[in-house]
Design a protein around this motif. Structure first.
Motif, PDB file in Angstrom:
ATOM      1  N   UNK A   1       0.802  -1.256  -0.333  1.00 13.66           N
ATOM      2  CA  UNK A   1       0.378  -0.027  -0.010  1.00 13.66           C
ATOM      3  C   UNK A   1       0.904   1.195  -0.078  1.00 13.66           C
ATOM      4  N   UNK A   2       2.268   1.116  -0.417  1.00 13.04           N
ATOM      5  CA  UNK A   2       3.094   2.337   0.251  1.00 13.04           C
ATOM      6  C   UNK A   2       2.880   3.038  -0.985  1.00 13.04           C
ATOM      7  N   UNK A   3       3.003   4.750  -1.294  1.00 17.65           N
ATOM      8  CA  UNK A   3       2.964   5.543  -1.419  1.00 17.65           C
ATOM      9  C   UNK A   3       3.732   6.694  -1.681  1.00 17.65           C
ATOM     10  N   UNK A   4       4.647   6.802  -2.653  1.00 14.62           N
ATOM     11  CA  UNK A   4       5.758   7.740  -2.343  1.00 14.62           C
ATOM     12  C   UNK A   4       6.641   7.248  -3.226  1.00 14.62           C
TER      13      UNK A   4
ATOM     14  N   UNK B   1       4.737  13.606   0.272  1.00 16.41           N
ATOM     15  CA  UNK B   1       4.863  11.733  -0.595  1.00 16.41           C
ATOM     16  C   UNK B   1       4.448  11.447   0.509  1.00 16.41           C
ATOM     17  N   UNK B   2       4.110   9.929   0.303  1.00 19.46           N
ATOM     18  CA  UNK B   2       4.737   8.764   1.485  1.00 19.46           C
ATOM     19  C   UNK B   2       2.837   7.961   1.863  1.00 19.46           C
ATOM     20  N   UNK B   3       2.992   8.330   2.754  1.00 17.60           N
ATOM     21  CA  UNK B   3       1.803   6.896   3.582  1.00 17.60           C
ATOM     22  C   UNK B   3       1.507   5.856   2.867  1.00 17.60           C
ATOM     23  N   UNK B   4       0.492   6.136   3.050  1.00 18.66           N
ATOM     24  CA  UNK B   4      -0.055   4.312   2.619  1.00 18.66           C
ATOM     25  C   UNK B   4      -1.352   4.942   1.403  1.00 18.66           C
ATOM     26  N   UNK B   5      -1.752   4.416   0.375  1.00 14.68           N
ATOM     27  CA  UNK B   5      -2.636   4.221  -0.156  1.00 14.68           C
ATOM     28  C   UNK B   5      -3.837   3.661   0.913  1.00 14.68           C
ATOM     29  N   UNK B   6      -5.354   4.218   0.774  1.00 15.95           N
ATOM     30  CA  UNK B   6      -6.542   3.969   1.636  1.00 15.95           C
ATOM     31  C   UNK B   6      -6.408   2.290   1.270  1.00 15.95           C
ATOM     32  N   UNK B   7      -7.442   2.323  -0.046  1.00 17.35           N
ATOM     33  CA  UNK B   7      -7.880   0.560   0.288  1.00 17.35           C
ATOM     34  C   UNK B   7      -7.153   0.019  -1.879  1.00 17.35           C
ATOM     35  N   UNK B   8      -8.586   0.295  -2.459  1.00 18.75           N
ATOM     36  CA  UNK B   8      -7.662  -0.989  -3.409  1.00 18.75           C
ATOM     37  C   UNK B   8      -7.799   0.642  -4.466  1.00 18.75           C
ATOM     38  N   UNK B   9      -7.987   1.794  -4.078  1.00 17.54           N
ATOM     39  CA  UNK B   9      -7.687   3.029  -4.758  1.00 17.54           C
ATOM     40  C   UNK B   9      -6.607   3.779  -4.642  1.00 17.54           C
ATOM     41  N   UNK B  10      -6.754   5.085  -4.605  1.00 12.78           N
ATOM     42  CA  UNK B  10      -5.377   5.305  -4.521  1.00 12.78           C
ATOM     43  C   UNK B  10      -5.326   6.938  -3.749  1.00 12.78           C
ATOM     44  N   UNK B  11      -6.302   7.246  -3.062  1.00 17.13           N
ATOM     45  CA  UNK B  11      -6.837   8.340  -2.283  1.00 17.13           C
ATOM     46  C   UNK B  11      -5.850   8.057  -0.776  1.00 17.13           C
TER      47      UNK B  11
END
Length: 592
Positions: free
Chosen positions: A160-163, A190-200
């Motif tokens: 789920x990682x973003x960034x 930038x960074x954090x985790x995407x919430x679910x199956x989406x990318x918010x």
């Protein structure tokens, strides 16, 4: 470190100011302890003498300097430069960790030099144990290899990682994504985790996820250690904590609580790495407040500061400083974030903020021992029944934590009342196969969260055997002890979901295209989303592994949080030989 009162050896105070030490958790290699000494005169400084009935290898205390005496049967704790003052009527309360090779429950006393009567001949001998500990509940044989499911859950969060991803990224089908988050406001968000199956990136469920994961780790660190997962846990949890340090701007009193527009994001089916839509940053401020997300994020930061205290003291202090200022922001400017950020209201609308502020206050009290936070927590607490335990409702979490700090018959009845509603004799809906089913949206999530809460309450001595047996039975259903022999945790067991509602997992390897056609494609997703907990069955035990069914086959960060922490609690029961004989399953798995 978060402390819950278990296996309590609290005895009455002894003569000449001696007070018994509470041993509140123990495992192979260590134990947690706590003491509270009543202050009977004004103090500018203090020295607390801890005396045990056997040598202790070492003692860690966050709020005092530690000196070992002789073979380790005695330790002297001296105040820090900033916490020496104590006033008549107060109590000096400290929590500590002891290290020793065996799994033991040592006996001990504590006394303050400054409170010793003149000419005292007190020998300060360790008293005999006279109270009943939390009952032993062992005798059962584990149904599953729970540590494997625990390890898998960490991999889900890595997916789920973003960034900008690190060199040790274990999810090879994921790459760098959303590197320009925050550019619309001139910041690096930038960074954090995407919430679910989406990318918010939704701030309230994200913060709730982090707090619940840290609760499980701090409650049962031995589970991660015995499974060889301690380093992986810290690597996992640091990802959102680093992100929180970016999104909170204390000088400006601004907290960014959402990155990405939910509507625009949900019109896109593809990899996170391929996003081209605008990703606006939304914030709460003094004029558009959000005490719920501020309190919950402060809770994560405070709990994180405890977890990192001995591992990385400088980082721990950074987290704690941010937690304090963010909590103060939430307290000084009360309000509900989804009323201030309407872009969040269609996805994660908040029902209130007092529960999150209570949890934030309790975690800050745990991190600082500052009684002001504890007073705040009691003020935010309500003794009313909790509707459930989720990203939006932390009432039972708040109540359990407060009971752990100060047990009372009233709070015991409040906590036990919550579980009376969840047990088979209560008002909760049960599927024909015995799964406690609260809601069609993430039925496994609500269930696993309550299992976590039940295991913590059981550690306090509340309905210990009942809660442990119930909790394990519910987790076993999720992991495959059901009529279909089907696990709702991807990658665990022989049968599990292969087509979760998850964009990136549904896409083939780059450079192959990915579009809405992949949402509707039949068959397994190209990538196995190991560790993810899907939404789960309906009230009749029915479930279809269909990618387009976002009600039952969605995955989300908050779904896995209570699930992972509950798994840690079960591994701890195995480690301490307290895994009970489970109740018979209504629909046992009878083969593959």
């Amino acid at each position: 470190m978060f402390i819950i009162l278990i296996a309590v050896t609290v005895l009455s105070s002894l003569v000449n100011g001696d007070t018994n030490i509470e041993i509140i958790r123990h495992w192979a290699g260590g134990f947690n302890g706590k003491f509270c000494v009543p202050i009977s005169k004004e103090l500018k400084s203090w020295k607390a003498h801890l005396k045990f009935d056997q040598p202790i290898d070492s003692v860690e205390v966050w709020l005092a300097e530690v000196t070992k005496v002789g073979d380790g049967k005695e330790y002297i704790l001296t105040n820090k430069a900033w916490n020496g003052e104590e006033h008549v009527g107060d109590k000096l309360c400290l929590e500590f960790m002891g290290h020793i090779k065996e799994d033991i429950v040592p006996l001990g006393i504590v006394y303050l030099e400054e409170l010793e009567p003149s000419g005292s001949t007190n020998a300060h001998t360790v008293p005999p144990l006279t109270t009943t500990p939390v009952p032993h509940t062992g005798g059962g044989s584990p149904t599953f290899h729970y540590a494997e499911a625990l390890s898998n859950s960490i991999l889900f969060y890595d997916a789920q990682r973003s960034g900008k991803l690190p060199a040790n990224n274990p999810i090879k089908w994921r790459g760098d994504s959303a590197l320009n988050d925050g550019s619309d406001v001139g910041l690096d968000l930038s960074g954090g985790w995407y919430d679910a199956g989406d990318h918010v990136k939704f701030g309230l469920p994200l913060a709730s996820t982090t707090t619940v994961l840290l609760w499980g780790y701090l409650q049962w660190p031995d589970a991660y250690k015995s499974a060889g997962l301690t380093d992986k846990f810290f690597d996992m949890i640091k990802w959102p904590l680093d992100y929180y340090l970016k999104i909170w701007r204390p000088a400006e009193k601004e907290l960014y609580v959402q990155i990405g527009d939910g509507q625009e994001d949900h019109h896109f089916w593809g990899r996170a790495e391929d996003m081209t839509m605008k990703r606006p940053a939304y914030k709460v401020t003094t004029s558009k407040p959000g005490s719920d997300v501020a309190g919950e994020t402060a809770a994560s930061l405070a709990a994180g500061s405890i977890a990192f205290k001995s591992r990385d003291p400088a980082y721990s202090q950074k987290l704690l400083s941010a937690a304090k200022s963010l909590y103060a922001f939430g307290k000084d400017y009360p309000g509900i974030y989804s009323a201030s950020v309407t872009a969040a209201a269609g996805f994660y609308v908040s029902s209130g903020y007092k529960d999150e502020m209570c949890v934030g206050a309790v975690w800050l009290y745990k991190a600082t021992q500052d009684k002001t936070y504890l007073t705040d927590a009691w003020g935010y607490n309500t003794n009313s029944g909790a509707p459930g335990f989720s990203w939006d409702s932390k009432t039972i979490e708040c109540q359990i934590m407060l009971y752990g700090i100060k047990p009372s018959p009233v709070m015991q009845d409040v906590v036990e009342g919550y579980f009376r509603g969840w047990l088979p004799t209560g008002s909760m809906t049960y599927t024909p196969c015995g799964f406690a089913w609260k809601d069609q949206w993430g039925s496994t999530r609500y269930n696993a969260n309550t299992v976590l809460a039940a295991l913590v309450a059981a550690d306090m001595g509340l309905q210990t055997l009942t809660y442990r047996k119930w909790g394990i039975g519910q987790m076993d259903y999720i992991l495959g002890q059901n009529s279909k022999c089907f696990s709702y945790a991807i990658g665990f067991g022989k049968k599990y979901p292969l087509s979760p509602h998850h964009r990136s997992a549904s896409c083939p390897d780059i450079p192959e295209p990915c579009s809405a056609a992949n949402l509707k494609a039949k068959g397994p997703s190209p990538h196995l989303l190991v560790g993810a907990l899907v939404g789960g069955p309906d009230a009749t035990d029915a479930y279809t592994d269909n990618r387009e069914d976002y009600v039952h086959n969605e995955v989300a960060c908050d779904y896995n949080a209570g699930f992972q922490s509950a798994l840690a609690g079960i591994v701890h029961l195995i480690n301490t030989k307290n895994y009970p004989v489970p109740d018979p399953s209504k629909c046992p798995c009878k083969g593959s």
